[in-house]
Design a protein around this motif. Structure first.
Motif, PDB file in Angstrom:
ATOM      1  N   THR A   1      12.644 -33.285  18.382  1.00 16.85           N
ATOM      2  CA  THR A   1      13.268 -33.842  17.192  1.00 16.85           C
ATOM      3  C   THR A   1      12.853 -32.997  15.996  1.00 16.85           C
ATOM      4  OG1 THR A   1      13.201 -36.083  18.112  1.00 16.85           O
ATOM      5  CG2 THR A   1      13.497 -35.885  15.731  1.00 16.85           C
ATOM      6  N   VAL A   2      13.840 -32.476  15.285  1.00 16.02           N
ATOM      7  CA  VAL A   2      13.589 -31.654  14.100  1.00 16.02           C
ATOM      8  C   VAL A   2      13.985 -32.438  12.857  1.00 16.02           C
ATOM      9  CG1 VAL A   2      14.283 -29.555  12.858  1.00 16.02           C
ATOM     10  CG2 VAL A   2      13.872 -29.481  15.330  1.00 16.02           C
ATOM     11  N   GLU A   3      13.120 -32.392  11.850  1.00 17.01           N
ATOM     12  CA  GLU A   3      13.435 -32.982  10.550  1.00 17.01           C
ATOM     13  C   GLU A   3      14.084 -31.912   9.679  1.00 17.01           C
ATOM     14  OE1 GLU A   3      11.010 -34.561   6.644  1.00 17.01           O
ATOM     15  OE2 GLU A   3      10.226 -35.108   8.628  1.00 17.01           O
ATOM     16  N   TYR A   4      15.226 -32.264   9.090  1.00 14.69           N
ATOM     17  CA  TYR A   4      15.977 -31.330   8.256  1.00 14.69           C
ATOM     18  C   TYR A   4      15.902 -31.729   6.788  1.00 14.69           C
ATOM     19  CZ  TYR A   4      18.205 -29.145  12.318  1.00 14.69           C
ATOM     20  OH  TYR A   4      18.436 -28.448  13.469  1.00 14.69           O
ATOM     21  N   TYR A   5      15.892 -30.729   5.918  1.00 15.85           N
ATOM     22  CA  TYR A   5      16.040 -30.976   4.492  1.00 15.85           C
ATOM     23  C   TYR A   5      17.431 -31.549   4.220  1.00 15.85           C
ATOM     24  CZ  TYR A   5      11.914 -28.079   3.470  1.00 15.85           C
ATOM     25  OH  TYR A   5      10.644 -27.576   3.396  1.00 15.85           O
ATOM     26  N   PRO A   6      17.623 -32.212   3.077  1.00 22.37           N
ATOM     27  CA  PRO A   6      18.969 -32.698   2.745  1.00 22.37           C
ATOM     28  C   PRO A   6      20.019 -31.585   2.750  1.00 22.37           C
ATOM     29  CG  PRO A   6      17.352 -33.692   1.295  1.00 22.37           C
ATOM     30  CD  PRO A   6      16.616 -32.660   2.102  1.00 22.37           C
ATOM     31  N   SER A   7      19.601 -30.353   2.501  1.00 20.10           N
ATOM     32  CA  SER A   7      20.541 -29.226   2.508  1.00 20.10           C
ATOM     33  C   SER A   7      21.021 -28.872   3.909  1.00 20.10           C
ATOM     34  CB  SER A   7      19.864 -27.993   1.901  1.00 20.10           C
ATOM     35  OG  SER A   7      18.771 -27.568   2.719  1.00 20.10           O
ATOM     36  N   GLY A   8      20.367 -29.423   4.939  1.00 11.95           N
ATOM     37  CA  GLY A   8      20.719 -29.111   6.314  1.00 11.95           C
ATOM     38  C   GLY A   8      19.874 -28.018   6.929  1.00 11.95           C
ATOM     39  N   ARG A   9      18.883 -27.501   6.229  1.00 11.31           N
ATOM     40  CA  ARG A   9      17.990 -26.493   6.776  1.00 11.31           C
ATOM     41  C   ARG A   9      16.793 -27.178   7.440  1.00 11.31           C
ATOM     42  NH1 ARG A   9      21.038 -22.745   7.617  1.00 11.31           N
ATOM     43  NH2 ARG A   9      19.215 -21.414   8.021  1.00 11.31           N
ATOM     44  N   PRO A  10      16.283 -26.612   8.548  1.00 13.22           N
ATOM     45  CA  PRO A  10      15.134 -27.229   9.223  1.00 13.22           C
ATOM     46  C   PRO A  10      13.887 -27.239   8.341  1.00 13.22           C
ATOM     47  CG  PRO A  10      16.203 -25.592  10.632  1.00 13.22           C
ATOM     48  CD  PRO A  10      16.780 -25.418   9.265  1.00 13.22           C
ATOM     49  N   ARG A  11      13.167 -28.351   8.398  1.00 12.84           N
ATOM     50  CA  ARG A  11      11.919 -28.484   7.639  1.00 12.84           C
ATOM     51  C   ARG A  11      10.703 -28.403   8.552  1.00 12.84           C
ATOM     52  NH1 ARG A  11      11.300 -33.919   4.341  1.00 12.84           N
ATOM     53  NH2 ARG A  11      12.070 -32.719   2.559  1.00 12.84           N
ATOM     54  N   ARG A  12      10.702 -29.202   9.634  1.00 15.76           N
ATOM     55  CA  ARG A  12       9.522 -29.292  10.493  1.00 15.76           C
ATOM     56  C   ARG A  12       9.917 -29.933  11.818  1.00 15.76           C
ATOM     57  NH1 ARG A  12       7.802 -34.736  10.279  1.00 15.76           N
ATOM     58  NH2 ARG A  12       5.717 -34.229  11.017  1.00 15.76           N
ATOM     59  N   VAL A  13       9.043 -29.794  12.804  1.00 18.77           N
ATOM     60  CA  VAL A  13       9.227 -30.512  14.058  1.00 18.77           C
ATOM     61  C   VAL A  13       8.609 -31.894  13.904  1.00 18.77           C
ATOM     62  CG1 VAL A  13       8.592 -30.608  16.491  1.00 18.77           C
ATOM     63  CG2 VAL A  13       9.365 -28.452  15.489  1.00 18.77           C
ATOM     64  N   HIS A  14       9.422 -32.896  14.078  1.00 21.26           N
ATOM     65  CA  HIS A  14       8.976 -34.290  13.904  1.00 21.26           C
ATOM     66  C   HIS A  14       8.326 -34.824  15.178  1.00 21.26           C
ATOM     67  CE1 HIS A  14       9.546 -38.711  13.852  1.00 21.26           C
ATOM     68  NE2 HIS A  14       9.433 -38.616  12.535  1.00 21.26           N
ATOM     69  N   THR A  15       8.983 -34.598  16.348  1.00 17.87           N
ATOM     70  CA  THR A  15       8.487 -35.149  17.612  1.00 17.87           C
ATOM     71  C   THR A  15       8.760 -34.172  18.748  1.00 17.87           C
ATOM     72  OG1 THR A  15       8.952 -37.414  16.869  1.00 17.87           O
ATOM     73  CG2 THR A  15       8.623 -37.095  19.230  1.00 17.87           C
ATOM     74  N   VAL A  16       7.792 -34.042  19.641  1.00 15.50           N
ATOM     75  CA  VAL A  16       7.946 -33.258  20.868  1.00 15.50           C
ATOM     76  C   VAL A  16       7.651 -34.177  22.052  1.00 15.50           C
ATOM     77  CG1 VAL A  16       7.089 -31.326  22.235  1.00 15.50           C
ATOM     78  CG2 VAL A  16       7.245 -31.109  19.754  1.00 15.50           C
ATOM     79  N   VAL A  17       8.553 -34.172  23.040  1.00 20.08           N
ATOM     80  CA  VAL A  17       8.345 -34.925  24.274  1.00 20.08           C
ATOM     81  C   VAL A  17       8.405 -33.947  25.444  1.00 20.08           C
ATOM     82  CG1 VAL A  17       9.133 -36.830  25.737  1.00 20.08           C
ATOM     83  CG2 VAL A  17       9.502 -36.931  23.250  1.00 20.08           C
ATOM     84  N   VAL A  18       7.362 -33.943  26.275  1.00 19.29           N
ATOM     85  CA  VAL A  18       7.358 -33.142  27.491  1.00 19.29           C
ATOM     86  C   VAL A  18       7.017 -34.059  28.655  1.00 19.29           C
ATOM     87  CG1 VAL A  18       6.277 -31.267  28.780  1.00 19.29           C
ATOM     88  CG2 VAL A  18       6.734 -30.999  26.336  1.00 19.29           C
ATOM     89  N   SER A  19       7.898 -34.108  29.650  1.00 20.26           N
ATOM     90  CA  SER A  19       7.628 -34.840  30.887  1.00 20.26           C
ATOM     91  C   SER A  19       7.661 -33.835  32.025  1.00 20.26           C
ATOM     92  CB  SER A  19       8.679 -35.933  31.117  1.00 20.26           C
ATOM     93  OG  SER A  19       8.615 -36.916  30.107  1.00 20.26           O
ATOM     94  N   THR A  20       6.551 -33.686  32.725  1.00 21.11           N
ATOM     95  CA  THR A  20       6.483 -32.701  33.792  1.00 21.11           C
ATOM     96  C   THR A  20       5.996 -33.333  35.090  1.00 21.11           C
ATOM     97  OG1 THR A  20       5.527 -30.590  34.494  1.00 21.11           O
ATOM     98  CG2 THR A  20       4.161 -31.977  33.068  1.00 21.11           C
ATOM     99  N   GLN A  21       6.675 -33.006  36.168  1.00 15.47           N
ATOM    100  CA  GLN A  21       6.217 -33.429  37.487  1.00 15.47           C
ATOM    101  C   GLN A  21       4.883 -32.748  37.781  1.00 15.47           C
ATOM    102  OE1 GLN A  21       8.699 -32.109  40.685  1.00 15.47           O
ATOM    103  NE2 GLN A  21       8.000 -33.672  42.125  1.00 15.47           N
TER     104      GLN A  21
END
Length: 382
Positions: A164-184
């Motif tokens: 999940t990426v958080e974007y500025y109101p302008s539509g440009r990426p700001r930061r990574v909000h959430t990372v999910v990794v599921s691995t066998q």
């Protein structure tokens, strides 16, 4: 725009060992073997678990058992405790020739089916791809690399990521909000130790540190355990991960899958051309974001419509861009096949980690060498 207009966008990816991606890779391995022997072969192949089905018309001689087993071996299902082993698979074939009715339209250069196809590009990453799907693929690729190299003992082939990426109101990426990794994983590797290894060896390797901060949320195997996976844990089917294959939900999708289809099928070839066009326009700096729609009628060579949308980022009217596209790009099925050199065994590699934003030179839909020509032509028309 206010800060309240900032927004989140999420994309997912899956590893090569995910059951649906196992099926995609088997289907494209069959296609590659046909094209290796018979570049004019016609293929619409689906894998349902290890039932290989569909329509193939070719002079090639195919050993389906060998193709399937080699593909599954290369993915990494090589241990009996995975519950799915390349060397003892039962492989069934339900392949029939392509319909003669369809061939009547395709043989003379027409589209192999009706439908609409979309391509997308944005300048928010060097690959001209959306950032969420780019990072999601980087995570699943890194999972596979660490497993194949033995960097993390106990990883198994199946896995997923989500970013999940958080974007500025302008539509440009700001930061990574959430990372999910599921691995066998093997039974001995779980809990805090698995989380530590995945964070240190996978996430921090795949996601640039500048995009993460103290507030970034990280989930590793949120259910707590993922031992049973792959085709033992879930039935795999070709063409069931079309959003993973494309732009992660950014832009639209025409609905057609790619894997197992030869390039006379516009579901595949015209989607590749739409990406090629969109990426070339963005690389030419004619717009910051471009979505291209192509639409076809079965048996008809020329597209019934061409649409270029730039979401307010274009330097000129979209109608002028559409005229430029029609003038500079071949859009018939035969023209696309020749322009992108699609009658080659290049497809199995595309069946995992997305068809777009890749750097393999043989994937010519990612080439932007026409960008300078487009920029010059655009300056003349303005």
């Amino acid at each position: 725009m206010s800060e309240r207009d900032a927004f989140l966008f999420t994309s997912e990816s899956v590893t090569e060992g995910h059951p649906d991606k196992v099926a995609d890779q088997i289907s494209d391995a069959v296609l590659d073997e046909v094209l290796r022997q018979d570049p004019r072969g016609r293929v619409a192949c689906e894998t349902r678990l290890v039932l290989v089905a569909g329509e193939i018309t070719t002079s090639a001689s195919l050993d389906f058992v060998d193709i399937v087993r080699r593909t599954v071996r290369d993915i990494g299902y090589t241990k009996s405790d995975h519950g799915f082993h390349y060397d003892n698979l039962a492989v069934l074939s339900a392949i029939e020739p392509q319909s003669a009715d369809i061939a009547m339209g395709v043989d003379v250069g027409g589209a192999g089916d009706q439908g609409m196809m979309f391509g997308f590009a944005t300048n928010e990453t060097p690959q001209l791809m959306p950032l969420p799907i780019t990072l999601a693929h980087a995570l699943t690729r890194r999972l596979a690399q660490a497993r194949h190299a033995g960097e993390v003992d106990g990883l198994r082939p199946d896995g997923k990521s989500q970013v999940t990426v958080e974007y500025y109101p302008s539509g440009r990426p700001r930061r990574v909000h959430t990372v999910v990794v599921s691995t066998q994983h093997d039974p001995h590797l779980e809990g805090d130790e698995l989380r530590r290894l995945v964070v240190d060896k996978i996430i921090r390797s795949a996601v640039p540190a500048a995009l993460m901060d103290a507030d970034t949320i990280i989930h590793v195997n949120p259910t707590g355990r993922f031992v049973t996976g792959g085709p033992k844990g879930d039935c795999g089917l070709t063409g069931r991960k079309i959003i993973v294959d494309t732009y992660g939900g950014s832009g639209r999708h025409g609905g057609g899958a790619f894997s197992g289809k030869d390039p006379t099928k516009v579901d595949r070839s015209a989607t590749y051309m739409a990406r090629h066009v969109a990426k070339s326009l963005v690389a030419a700096e004619l717009a910051d974001q471009v979505e291209v729609q192509l639409a076809y009628a079965i048996g008809v060579a020329e597209p019934v419509s061409v649409r270029v949308q730039t979401f307010g980022t274009s330097r000129q009217p979209e109608a002028e861009l559409e005229a430029l596209v029609r003038d500079r790009f071949p859009l018939t099925p035969a023209g696309i096949i020749e322009h992108l050199d699609l009658l080659r065994p290049i497809y199995r590699q595309t069946a995992a980690y997305g068809h777009f934003g890749r750097d393999e030179p043989e994937l010519k839909w990612e080439d932007v060498s026409l960008a300078g020509d487009l920029r010059a032509a655009s300056a003349v028309t303005r």
